[in-house]
Motif scaffolding. Sequence first.
Motif, short mmCIF file in Angstrom:
data_model
loop_
_atom_site.label_atom_id
_atom_site.label_comp_id
_atom_site.label_asym_id
_atom_site.label_seq_id
_atom_site.Cartn_x
_atom_site.Cartn_y
_atom_site.Cartn_z
N TYR A 25 -13.46 14.71 -4.56
CA TYR A 25 -13.20 15.91 -5.14
C TYR A 25 -12.20 15.37 -6.55
O TYR A 25 -11.37 14.71 -6.26
N VAL A 26 -12.63 16.06 -7.44
CA VAL A 26 -11.83 15.78 -8.63
C VAL A 26 -10.44 16.58 -8.80
O VAL A 26 -10.55 17.79 -8.75
N ARG A 27 -9.49 15.92 -8.64
CA ARG A 27 -7.94 16.43 -8.53
C ARG A 27 -7.47 17.00 -9.97
O ARG A 27 -8.12 16.79 -10.80
N SER A 28 -6.61 18.00 -9.81
CA SER A 28 -6.00 18.54 -11.19
C SER A 28 -4.79 17.71 -11.39
O SER A 28 -4.29 17.95 -12.30
N TRP A 29 -4.34 16.65 -10.63
CA TRP A 29 -3.23 15.89 -10.86
C TRP A 29 -3.77 14.33 -10.77
O TRP A 29 -4.71 13.84 -10.00
N THR A 30 -2.65 13.64 -11.27
CA THR A 30 -3.09 12.14 -11.08
C THR A 30 -1.89 11.33 -10.28
O THR A 30 -0.87 11.59 -10.12
N ASP A 31 -2.76 10.70 -9.48
CA ASP A 31 -2.00 9.74 -8.18
C ASP A 31 -0.99 8.80 -8.90
O ASP A 31 -1.26 8.48 -10.04
N ASP A 32 0.00 8.23 -8.10
CA ASP A 32 1.00 7.26 -8.55
C ASP A 32 0.73 6.10 -7.75
O ASP A 32 1.14 6.17 -6.55
N LEU A 33 0.40 4.79 -8.24
CA LEU A 33 0.30 3.78 -7.60
C LEU A 33 1.54 3.32 -6.79
O LEU A 33 1.59 2.96 -5.50
N LEU A 34 2.53 2.95 -7.64
CA LEU A 34 3.93 2.68 -7.10
C LEU A 34 4.67 3.39 -6.19
O LEU A 34 4.85 3.39 -5.03
N TRP A 35 4.59 4.77 -6.48
CA TRP A 35 5.46 5.74 -5.45
C TRP A 35 4.82 6.23 -4.34
O TRP A 35 5.21 6.99 -3.44
N HIS A 36 3.20 6.29 -4.61
CA HIS A 36 2.61 6.80 -3.33
C HIS A 36 2.11 5.55 -2.46
O HIS A 36 2.57 5.32 -1.58
N HIS A 37 0.97 4.88 -2.77
CA HIS A 37 0.28 4.00 -1.99
C HIS A 37 1.32 2.76 -1.79
O HIS A 37 1.27 2.28 -0.64
N MET A 38 1.90 2.13 -2.78
CA MET A 38 2.73 0.99 -2.75
C MET A 38 4.06 1.40 -1.91
O MET A 38 4.97 0.39 -1.12
N ASN A 39 4.43 2.54 -1.78
CA ASN A 39 5.52 3.06 -1.06
C ASN A 39 5.35 2.94 0.32
O ASN A 39 6.12 2.37 1.12
N HIS A 40 4.10 3.08 1.03
CA HIS A 40 3.60 2.83 2.35
C HIS A 40 4.02 1.40 2.59
O HIS A 40 4.49 0.83 3.41
N SER A 41 3.42 0.37 1.63
CA SER A 41 3.48 -1.07 1.78
C SER A 41 5.02 -1.58 1.73
O SER A 41 5.27 -2.39 2.50
N THR A 42 5.71 -0.89 0.76
CA THR A 42 6.99 -1.40 0.56
C THR A 42 7.90 -1.08 1.95
O THR A 42 8.77 -1.90 2.27
N ASP A 43 7.90 0.10 2.26
CA ASP A 43 8.61 0.62 3.19
C ASP A 43 8.20 -0.26 4.57
O ASP A 43 9.16 -0.78 5.28
N MET A 44 7.00 -0.42 4.80
CA MET A 44 6.71 -1.27 6.07
C MET A 44 7.14 -2.82 5.94
O MET A 44 7.70 -3.53 6.67
N THR A 45 6.89 -3.41 4.72
CA THR A 45 7.49 -4.82 4.26
C THR A 45 9.02 -4.84 4.69
O THR A 45 9.42 -5.80 5.45
N LEU A 46 9.65 -4.00 4.22
CA LEU A 46 11.21 -3.89 4.45
C LEU A 46 11.38 -3.93 6.11
O LEU A 46 12.16 -4.64 6.44
N GLY A 47 10.72 -2.82 6.96
CA GLY A 47 10.75 -3.15 8.21
C GLY A 47 10.41 -4.24 8.83
O GLY A 47 11.12 -4.76 9.76
N LEU A 48 9.22 -4.95 8.34
CA LEU A 48 8.91 -6.19 9.20
C LEU A 48 9.76 -7.21 8.56
O LEU A 48 9.87 -8.33 9.42
N LEU A 49 10.51 -7.34 7.77
CA LEU A 49 11.71 -8.20 7.36
C LEU A 49 13.12 -7.81 8.00
O LEU A 49 13.89 -8.66 7.92
N GLY A 50 13.12 -6.53 8.71
CA GLY A 50 14.22 -6.32 9.28
C GLY A 50 15.28 -5.73 8.26
O GLY A 50 16.35 -6.00 8.66
N ILE A 51 14.86 -5.34 7.16
CA ILE A 51 15.89 -4.82 5.97
C ILE A 51 16.14 -3.30 6.16
O ILE A 51 15.20 -2.65 5.89
N THR A 52 17.18 -3.01 6.38
CA THR A 52 17.62 -1.65 6.24
C THR A 52 18.64 -1.19 5.17
O THR A 52 18.85 -0.05 5.07
N ASP A 53 19.03 -2.25 4.59
CA ASP A 53 20.01 -1.91 3.21
C ASP A 53 19.30 -3.04 2.04
O ASP A 53 19.45 -4.05 2.17
N ALA A 54 18.65 -2.05 1.29
CA ALA A 54 17.86 -2.77 0.36
C ALA A 54 19.01 -3.00 -1.07
O ALA A 54 18.43 -3.83 -1.92
#
Length: 319
Positions: free
Chosen positions: A165-194
């Motif tokens: 579907y063609v959306r009416s809005w533009t997605d954001d790589l950093l704040w959307h999809h990389m948010n998943h990976s950044t959050d998980m990477t911090l968790g896997l490194l055991g980092i709770t204070d960045a």
Amino acid sequence: MSDALRIAVVGYGQVARLHAEITLAEGQILHRVVGRDPDRSAAFAKEFDIAHHGTSLDEALADDAVDAVILGSPNDVHADQARRCILAGKPVLVEIPLAMSAAEAHELADLARARGVTVMVAHTHRYLTGLRGLLGDVAAGTRRFDSVLARYLILRRDRVGSSGYVRSWTDDLLWHHMNHSTDMTLGLLGITDASTVHVQVAHTRPDPTSGKPLDITLTMTTEDGRVGTVVGSYTNETAQVCDYYLAGAGRTVFVEMNVVRDRDGVAYDPAEHPEDEEDRVLQNREFFAATRADRPAAISPDTILPAMDVLQRAQDLIG
């Protein structure tokens, strides 16, 4: 509050549809749908047999029959809509990202805490069964990773979502999809204070249409010399890539689309465990349980602030 929660869904796209299906499967009631386009809202309401539809979030929040809200709207309105839900005293499940800045995320975390309103953020990767096991091991101190490489590579040069579907809005790589990976990477490194994590960014020149880079590499280095690297792309014309390469203590682990492999072979394959619930189901079930118990949700705004802080520093470097 009755046993079945009466839910207002904001949005009518693919993510809102997934939430609607899970809500019904979990025995809850779809009471309202809110969307920007009145015709599409009406069509969504008809498809899911929803009693009320419209374009006004405020009208939905004023409805005493609404027990909780699920936000499946565009990225850039999440923070404002979440704030309005909290101020109205309505528990809310916010699709990732909670906000488009760390400052807004901290504000919402403080507001939810002060008002005692249940807020959950859809960091769905935390409910992938294979990754959950690794996160549990790290939290228990039975595993330690020195290096994490996360990749999230999809095709999103334009406004076409994964459903076509063609959306009416533009997605954001950093704040959307990389948010998943950044959050998980911090968790896997055991980092709770960045706050002590050093952040570096490399990126392509901004896309002329969106004004944002479509390929980004974010590196986080801890004070004790461990490294997390998150690679994101909206220009991948091959099959979607979502994986994690983990190294530490002489043993490596590779997680690809929730299949976990180590030197001994496949350690976990969801296809071999049909009894395991899917990530979104577990996530939404936790939100419903937290709402009924009037308690903080497992993935509250407070828990995702380290990732938001890292992303803000990355955004500042990108400019």
